[in-house]
Write an enzyme that holds these catalytic residues in place. Structure first.
Site, mmCIF file in Angstrom:
data_model
loop_
_atom_site.group_PDB
_atom_site.id
_atom_site.type_symbol
_atom_site.label_atom_id
_atom_site.label_comp_id
_atom_site.label_asym_id
_atom_site.label_seq_id
_atom_site.Cartn_x
_atom_site.Cartn_y
_atom_site.Cartn_z
ATOM 1 N N LYS A 117 115.640 41.724 -10.209
ATOM 2 C CA LYS A 117 115.417 40.823 -9.087
ATOM 3 C C LYS A 117 114.068 41.043 -8.412
ATOM 4 O O LYS A 117 113.414 40.095 -7.972
ATOM 5 C CB LYS A 117 116.550 40.984 -8.062
ATOM 6 C CG LYS A 117 117.906 40.455 -8.528
ATOM 7 C CD LYS A 117 118.916 40.559 -7.398
ATOM 8 C CE LYS A 117 120.246 39.914 -7.772
ATOM 9 N NZ LYS A 117 120.950 40.635 -8.816
ATOM 10 N N GLU A 293 117.682 34.442 -7.328
ATOM 11 C CA GLU A 293 117.642 34.968 -8.689
ATOM 12 C C GLU A 293 117.778 33.810 -9.668
ATOM 13 O O GLU A 293 118.130 32.694 -9.286
ATOM 14 C CB GLU A 293 118.773 35.979 -8.922
ATOM 15 C CG GLU A 293 120.167 35.400 -8.776
ATOM 16 C CD GLU A 293 121.255 36.442 -8.971
ATOM 17 O OE1 GLU A 293 121.086 37.284 -9.867
ATOM 18 O OE2 GLU A 293 122.258 36.405 -8.249
ATOM 19 N N ARG A 297 121.357 31.891 -18.449
ATOM 20 C CA ARG A 297 122.503 31.587 -19.312
ATOM 21 C C ARG A 297 123.208 30.362 -18.755
ATOM 22 O O ARG A 297 122.832 29.827 -17.706
ATOM 23 C CB ARG A 297 123.477 32.768 -19.324
ATOM 24 C CG ARG A 297 123.887 33.197 -17.912
ATOM 25 C CD ARG A 297 124.950 34.257 -17.896
ATOM 26 N NE ARG A 297 125.127 34.871 -16.592
ATOM 27 C CZ ARG A 297 125.747 34.337 -15.553
ATOM 28 N NH1 ARG A 297 126.239 33.119 -15.643
ATOM 29 N NH2 ARG A 297 125.858 34.993 -14.411
#
Length: 649
Positions: A117, A293, A297
Site C-alpha cells: 500500500k 488501494e 483481480r
C-alpha cells in the site's frame, strides 16, 4: 481463444468462472483439496484433479508449482486465479508464464506495484490520483510512527502495508492509545501476511467506501463505473451496490478517470478495482475522495457491475488474456438501473458473528435473484475456508425497486443445517437510513443492536416445529391417535437454548389444537385447508429437518431443537469453568498459565479458524487450574483448552 483453462480456486468464484467458460465453449479443469473432494466446483468442471496433502490452503490451493504441473498435464492453456489464494501473487504469475501458460489477470509487475500500500500510494500520487494524508514510508520504528501519527492528527488508521480484509488494521482516536494499537496491528499483520510493516493514515470521520471497476488490455483502460461498498462490519463488506447513491455526474467522471489513470500508470491488463475512501459528511465532492488501494483481480462484488452494465467481466477476462484488445471503449459503456449484492455467510450473529460450520440440509433461492454459490444442499461448510454460502444479487430499474427486490429475495432464501447471517442481512435491507442512501462505513456499528435483534418467534412457529417433530404434517388420521391411546401428545423443543413444551390435541384429520404450558395464553389452531395446513391465519411455512434440528423457513430461518426431557437439566447451562474451542481451528497462542488469577473477559487464548483470529475469554473471575492445549495444536469444536477453578476468597 483458449480451448481449456484451469481454475486455481474453489467455491463460488470457481463455479462462476466455469459458467462463463462453458458459455464460451471453453473447457475447464478444477483442482480440489481433501476437504473439497465432493464440492460443487469439482462436479461442474470438465476435469478435476486432486491437489496437495491436506485440506489447509497451504497444503492445497497455495501449491503454485503443483497447480502449474496439473495445468500442463491436462493441456490447459491458461490459469484463472479467481480471488484470494494465489490471485495476487506475482511470483506465481512469473511461474505460470515461465511454464508457457497464460495468466488470466494482470502482469506480475502490475501486481508488485500495487501489492504494498505504501509504494502504491507514492505511485498513485505521481499519476495524479488523490491520496489520503499519511505516512507511507519504510521507517517502522515505533517512536517515529507515533510522531507521524501526532503530526497527521487523530483519529488515525494503522494499516498493514501487505494487508487486506481488515487484517492488521487499527483505529486510534487518541495519542495514548497508539503504542498498544501499533503492537496489535503489527502482530496480526505478521500472522496474516508474514510482514509486520504498517502505514499511518488520516481517518476520515464519515467515510464511504466507493470503488471503481477498471479493465485494461495492458496499454489502455476503461472504467465500468462505481460500486458503493460502505456497508461494512469490521472492515468486511456485507452489502454492495452499484451505482453509488448520491453520485453526481461530475464525481463519477472524476473518480472514473482517476481509476483509469491508476490502471494505465501500471500497464494494467484484465479486471481490477481501484478503491477510494470518500468523505460523505457533506455530499459527494470531487475534492473529497482519496485512493486507498488497488485490488489486482476480480472482486467478490463484481456481479453488481455486471448487472448495471450488461458486461460479463469473466468473458472480458478470457478474451483479453487470449490476446484481444479491449472489448469496448468508454463511450460504449453506460449504466442501466441499480443492483445490490448481499453476502450470505454461515455465521452465528448472536455470538458475535462467529463463523459456523455444518452440513447444509436444505438450500433454496428464489428465481427472482441471481445466486452465485459454491455449495449445494448436502454440502458441508468446512472450517478450512471462507464460510460464504452464496451471494444474493438483484437488479431493478431504480434503487428503491432493487432494494425492495433484495428484501424479498432474502426473505425467500431458505438455508437449513447451519446458522446464517440471513436475518442480519434482512435487517440491513430494511434499515431506514440505508433505504434513504445515507450510508457510511460506520452505519452497522452505530445501529448494531437494532440490526442483530433476534427475529420474533411466534406460537405459530413453535407449533409448526412441533408438528414436524411429531410427524403430524403429512401423516394420516391414524398418526394422530389410536383407539386405545390419548389423543393428546406433547414434545419438548428448544429455541436458542430456551426449552419449551408443545402439547397438541388432534381433533380429526384436518384440525389440531396446540398449547404451550410455559405460555398458557399462547394457543394455535391448525386447520388443513385445500390440502395445506393453516396455522392461525398463515399457511404452514416450509421446513427441513436434520437429526434433532428443525428449521422453520420464516423470519429468515428459525432453528428449533427436539429435546429429550431427561437431558434438559444437563443441557440447561454451560460449564463456566471450561474454555472450549467454539469451532475447529488452530490454537495460535495461549496466554494462560496454571495458577494464574484471571478476571472475567480476560483473553486466555487465540484460535485461528476460517482465516480469522478469535480471542477466547474467561467467562468469570477465577484461577487457571489447567492449560489443556498449546500453540500449534489443531483442535475440534468443543475441545477444552483451559480449565478454571474458584479464586481463593
Amino acid at each position: 481463444m483458449f480451448d481449456k483453462i484451469l481454475i486455481a480456486n474453489r467455491g463460488e468464484i470457481a463455479c462462476r468462472v466455469m459458467e462463463t467458460a462453458r458459455a464460451m465453449g471453453v473447457k475447464t479443469v478444477a483442482v480440489y483439496s481433501d476437504a473439497d473432494r465432493g464440492a460443487k466446483h469439482v462436479a461442474m468442471a470438465d476435469e478435476a484433479c486432486h491437489i496437495g496433502t491436506g485440506p489447509a490452503p497451504a497444503d492445497s490451493y497455495l501449491l503454485g508449482d503443483e497447480i502449474i504441473a496439473i495445468a500442463q498435464a491436462t493441456g490447459a492453456q491458461a490459469i484463472h486465479p479467481g480471488y484470494g489464494f494465489l490471485s495476487e501473487n506475482p511470483d506465481f504469475v512469473d511461474a505460470v508464464e515461465a511454464a508457457g501458460l497464460s495468466f488470466i489477470g494482470p502482469s506480475a509487475d502490475a501486481i508488485r506495484k500495487m501489492g504494498l500500500k505504501d509504494a502504491a500510494k507514492v505511485l498513485m500520487e505521481e499519476a495524479g490520483v488523490p491520496v489520503v494524508p499519511g505516512y507511507h514510508g519504510t521507517n517502522q520504528d515505533a517512536g517515529f510512527l507515533q510522531e507521524q501519527a501526532d503530526q497527521i492528527g487523530y483519529p488515525v488508521l494503522i494499516k498493514a502495508v501487505a494487508g487486506g480484509g481488515g487484517k492488521g488494521m487499527r483505529l486510534v482516536e487518541a495519542a495514548g492509545d497508539f503504542a498498544e494499537a501499533l503492537k496489535s496491528a503489527q502482530g496480526e499483520a505478521t500472522t496474516a501476511f508474514g510482514n509486520p510493516d504498517v502505514l499511518i493514515e488520516k481517518y476520515i470521520q464519515q467515510p464511504r467506501h466507493i470503488e471503481v471497476q477498471v479493465f485494461g488490455d495492458g496499454t489502455h483502460a476503461v472504467h465500468l463505473f462505481e460500486r458503493d461498498c460502505s456497508l461494512q462490519r469490521r472492515h468486511q463488506k456485507v452489502i454492495e451496490e452499484a451505482p453509488a447513491p448520491g453520485m453526481t455526474p461530475e464525481m463519477r467522471e472524476a473518480m472514473g478517470q482517476a481509476g483509469v489513470r491508476a490502471a494505465e500508470a501500471i500497464g494494467y491488463k484484465g479486471a481490477g478495482t481501484v478503491e477510494f475512501i470518500v468523505d460523505g459528511s457533506d455530499g459527494l465532492r470531487t475534492d473529497g475522495f482519496w485512493f486507498m488501494e488497488m485490488n489486482t483481480r476480480l472482486q467478490v462484488e463484481h456481479p453488481v457491475t455486471e448487472l448495471i452494465t450488461g458486461v460479463d467481466l469473466v468473458e472480458w477476462q478470457l478474451r483479453v488474456a487470449s490476446g484481444e484488445s479491449l472489448p469496448a471503449q468508454q463511450d460504449d459503456l453506460s449504466i442501466t438501473g441499480h443492483a445490490f449484492e448481499a453476502r450470505l455467510y454461515a455465521e452465528d450473529v448472536p455470538k458475535g458473528f462467529l463463523p459456523a460450520t455444518g452440513t447444509l440440509t436444505h438450500l433454496s433461492f428464489p428465481e427472482s435473484c441471481r445466486a452465485d454459490s459454491g455449495v449445494r444442499a448436502g454440502d458441508t461448510i468446512s472450517p478450512w475456508y471462507d464460510p460464504m454460502i452464496s451471494k444474493v444479487i438483484v437488479h431493478g430499474p431504480t434503487r428503491a425497486i432493487a432494494l425492495s427486490r433484495l428484501s424479498q429475495a432474502l426473505a425467500e432464501t431458505e438455508v437449513g443445517g447451519t446458522v446464517t447471517n440471513l436475518a442480519f442481512l434482512g435487517a440491513l435491507a430494511a434499515h431506514e437510513g440505508f433505504a434513504a442512501g445515507e450510508v457510511d462505513t460506520g452505519l452497522i456499528a452505530r445501529d448494531l443492536e437494532q440490526l442483530v435483534k433476534a427475529p420474533e418467534v411466534k406460537p405459530e412457529h413453535k407449533a409448526a416445529a412441533a408438528m414436524q417433530a411429531l410427524g403430524l404434517i403429512d401423516g394420516s388420521w391414524e398418526a394422530g391417535f389410536t383407539l386405545w391411546s390419548d389423543m393428546r401428545r406433547s414434545v419438548h423443543l428448544s429455541y436458542q437454548g430456551e426449552p419449551f413444551e408443545a402439547m397438541v390435541e388432534v381433533d380429526g384429520p384436518d384440525r389440531q389444537l396446540w398449547e404451550f404450558p410455559e405460555d398458557p395464553d399462547a394457543q394455535v389452531c391448525a386447520n388443513r385447508i385445500g390440502g395445506g395446513w393453516v396455522l392461525g391465519g398463515d399457511r404452514l411455512p416450509a421446513m427441513s429437518q436434520s437429526g434433532n434440528t428443525i428449521t422453520v423457513f420464516d423470519g429468515y430461518g428459525l432453528q428449533f431443537e427436539v429435546v429429550d426431557p431427561l437431558e434438559r437439566a444437563s443441557a440447561a447451562g454451560g460449564d463456566q469453568n471450561v474454555i472450549e474451542a467454539p469451532m475447529p481451528g488452530l490454537v495460535k497462542a495461549v496466554f494462560a498459565e496454571a495458577g494464574q488469577s484471571v478476571k472475567e473477559g480476560e483473553r486466555l487464548a487465540i484460535l485461528e479458524a476460517m482465516k480469522m483470529e478469535h480471542s477466547l475469554l474467561a467467562a468469570r473471575d477465577g484461577v487457571v487450574a489447567e492449560v489443556l492445549a498449546a500453540a500449534g495444536d489443531q483442535v475440534e469444536a468443543g475441545a477444552a483448552l483451559v480449565r478454571l477453578e474458584e479464586a481463593d476468597s
